[in-house]
Motif scaffolding. Structure first.
Motif, PDB file in Angstrom:
ATOM      1  N   UNK A   1      97.344  93.538  18.805  1.00 30.04           N
ATOM      2  CA  UNK A   1      96.303  92.778  19.498  1.00 30.04           C
ATOM      3  C   UNK A   1      96.591  91.286  19.435  1.00 30.04           C
ATOM      4  N   UNK A   2      97.162  90.831  18.330  1.00 27.72           N
ATOM      5  CA  UNK A   2      97.486  89.405  18.198  1.00 27.72           C
ATOM      6  C   UNK A   2      98.549  88.988  19.210  1.00 27.72           C
ATOM      7  N   UNK A   3      99.510  89.872  19.473  1.00 30.55           N
ATOM      8  CA  UNK A   3     100.511  89.568  20.498  1.00 30.55           C
ATOM      9  C   UNK A   3      99.837  89.417  21.856  1.00 30.55           C
TER      10      UNK A   3
ATOM     11  N   UNK B   1      98.147  99.396  35.267  1.00 30.23           N
ATOM     12  CA  UNK B   1      97.113  99.148  36.278  1.00 30.23           C
ATOM     13  C   UNK B   1      95.810  98.718  35.605  1.00 30.23           C
ATOM     14  N   UNK B   2      95.444  99.386  34.526  1.00 34.47           N
ATOM     15  CA  UNK B   2      94.207  99.046  33.814  1.00 34.47           C
ATOM     16  C   UNK B   2      94.266  97.633  33.246  1.00 34.47           C
ATOM     17  N   UNK B   3      95.425  97.266  32.719  1.00 30.18           N
ATOM     18  CA  UNK B   3      95.575  95.900  32.213  1.00 30.18           C
ATOM     19  C   UNK B   3      95.430  94.885  33.345  1.00 30.18           C
ATOM     20  N   UNK B   4      96.082  95.127  34.463  1.00 34.56           N
ATOM     21  CA  UNK B   4      96.001  94.198  35.585  1.00 34.56           C
ATOM     22  C   UNK B   4      94.575  94.130  36.121  1.00 34.56           C
ATOM     23  N   UNK B   5      93.867  95.258  36.109  1.00 34.29           N
ATOM     24  CA  UNK B   5      92.468  95.258  36.553  1.00 34.29           C
ATOM     25  C   UNK B   5      91.620  94.367  35.644  1.00 34.29           C
ATOM     26  N   UNK B   6      91.912  94.415  34.338  1.00 35.01           N
ATOM     27  CA  UNK B   6      91.183  93.554  33.414  1.00 35.01           C
ATOM     28  C   UNK B   6      91.473  92.083  33.685  1.00 35.01           C
TER      29      UNK B   6
ATOM     30  N   UNK C   1      88.867  89.962  20.528  1.00 33.85           N
ATOM     31  CA  UNK C   1      88.196  91.255  20.688  1.00 33.85           C
ATOM     32  C   UNK C   1      88.665  92.000  21.942  1.00 33.85           C
ATOM     33  N   UNK C   2      88.816  91.317  23.091  1.00 31.40           N
ATOM     34  CA  UNK C   2      89.383  92.035  24.237  1.00 31.40           C
ATOM     35  C   UNK C   2      90.769  92.608  23.950  1.00 31.40           C
ATOM     36  N   UNK C   3      91.567  91.887  23.166  1.00 28.37           N
ATOM     37  CA  UNK C   3      92.904  92.369  22.835  1.00 28.37           C
ATOM     38  C   UNK C   3      92.831  93.619  21.959  1.00 28.37           C
ATOM     39  N   UNK C   4      91.927  93.613  20.969  1.00 31.27           N
ATOM     40  CA  UNK C   4      91.734  94.797  20.128  1.00 31.27           C
ATOM     41  C   UNK C   4      91.279  95.979  20.985  1.00 31.27           C
ATOM     42  N   UNK C   5      90.373  95.710  21.921  1.00 30.85           N
ATOM     43  CA  UNK C   5      89.878  96.772  22.799  1.00 30.85           C
ATOM     44  C   UNK C   5      91.003  97.352  23.655  1.00 30.85           C
TER      45      UNK C   5
END
Length: 238
Positions: free
Chosen positions: A154-156, A211-216, A177-181
Motif C-alpha cells: 500500500x505504501x508503494x 480496469x478497476x484501478x483506472x476506474x478509481x 487508506x485508499x491504497x490499503x483498500x
C-alpha cells in the motif's frame, strides 16, 4: 614419507573436510537444500494446502532429511513464512521493475504494474493460493506478516498516488487508506478467481484489476481534495 608428501597429504585431507557431496562445501549444500525445501513448500502448500501438508511430505519432495530440515526451519509454519516471503519478494521485484521501466505516463505505469502483480499470482495459481488463501488465519505471527506486507504494498501505491497528485492527475489528499483498500481488493480478486468459477483466464483477471484501478483514478478526479474539514457528501454530490 617425506615432509613434502606429508604436507601435500595434509592439505588434501583439509580440503576434503571443507568439501562435501559432489565437491560442494557445507554452506553450498545447505543453500541447495534450502532452495529445494522452498520449492517443495511452494508446490505442496499451493497444491495440497498448508494444513494438509506435513513436514515429512515437504522433505520427501525436496529430497531432504528431516534432520536437515530442522537445521534450517523451526517447523512447518517456519517454512510457510519463508515461502511467503520468497513470493512477496519476487512480486515486489516485479513491481519495482514495472514502475521504473518504459516511457508510459505514470498513471499507465501504475496500472500496468497492478496488472503484472495480479498476473504473477494467477499465472501460477500456487503463488496466489499461498499468498491470498493458505497464509490467512494460520497464526498471530503470520497475520502480522500479512498486515506488514499489505502496508508495504500500500505504501508503494500511496507514494505513486502522491506523485500523480503532484502532476495534477489526482486531487491532493492522504492516499494511505485508499491504497490499503486497493491491496485488499486485489487480494480478494485473486481469492475469488482461485475459489470460484469466474469464467476468466488469469490474464483477463489481471486486466480486470487494471480496469478497476483506472476506474478509481478517473473517479477520484471528480472529487475535491480532502483535508478533513470538507462537509460530507450528500446523495446529489456523489
Amino acid at each position: 614419507m617425506s615432509d613434502s608428501s606429508r604436507h601435500t597429504g595434509g592439505n588434501t585431507t583439509s580440503r576434503s573436510r571443507r568439501r562435501g557431496y559432489r565437491g560442494l562445501s557445507a554452506e553450498e549444500l545447505r543453500k541447495q537444500r534450502h532452495q529445494r525445501l522452498i520449492s517443495a513448500g511452494t508446490a505442496l502448500f499451493g497444491e495440497r494446502g498448508y494444513a494438509a501438508t506435513p513436514i515429512e511430505a515437504v522433505c520427501s519432495q525436496a529430497k531432504v532429511s528431516t534432520r536437515h530440515f530442522y537445521e534450517q526451519f523451526g517447523g512447518r509454519e517456519s517454512i510457510l513464512h519463508a515461502v511467503y516471503d520468497a513470493l512477496v519478494a519476487e512480486m515486489e521485484s516485479i513491481i519495482r521493475n514495472s514502475l521504473t521501466s518504459g516511457r508510459e505516463t505514470l498513471t499507465q505505469r501504475v496500472a500496468d504494474t497492478i496488472e503484472s502483480s495480479v498476473f504473477f499470482l494467477l499465472d501460477d495459481p500456487r503463488r496466489g493460493r499461498i499468498v491470498c488463501i493458505e497464509a490467512v488465519g494460520v497464526s498471530e505471527a503470520m497475520e502480522k506478516k500479512r498486515r506488514e506486507t499489505t502496508h508495504a504494498l500500500a505504501e508503494i501505491i500511496r507514494r505513486y498516488a502522491e506523485l500523480m497528485a503532484d502532476a495534477g492527475t489526482l486531487p491532493q489528499r492522504d492516499y494511505r487508506l485508499p491504497a490499503v483498500a486497493l491491496v485488499g481488493m486485489f487480494n480478494e480478486l485473486v481469492a475469488e478467481w482461485l475459489t470460484e468459477q469466474t469464467g476468466l483466464s488469469a490474464a483477463e483477471m489481471a486486466r480486470e484489476a487494471k480496469i478497476l484501478f483506472r476506474a478509481m483514478i478517473f473517479g477520484a478526479q471528480h472529487y475535491e481534495a480532502t483535508d478533513g474539514s470538507a462537509p460530507p457528501l450528500d446523495e446529489n454530490s456523489a
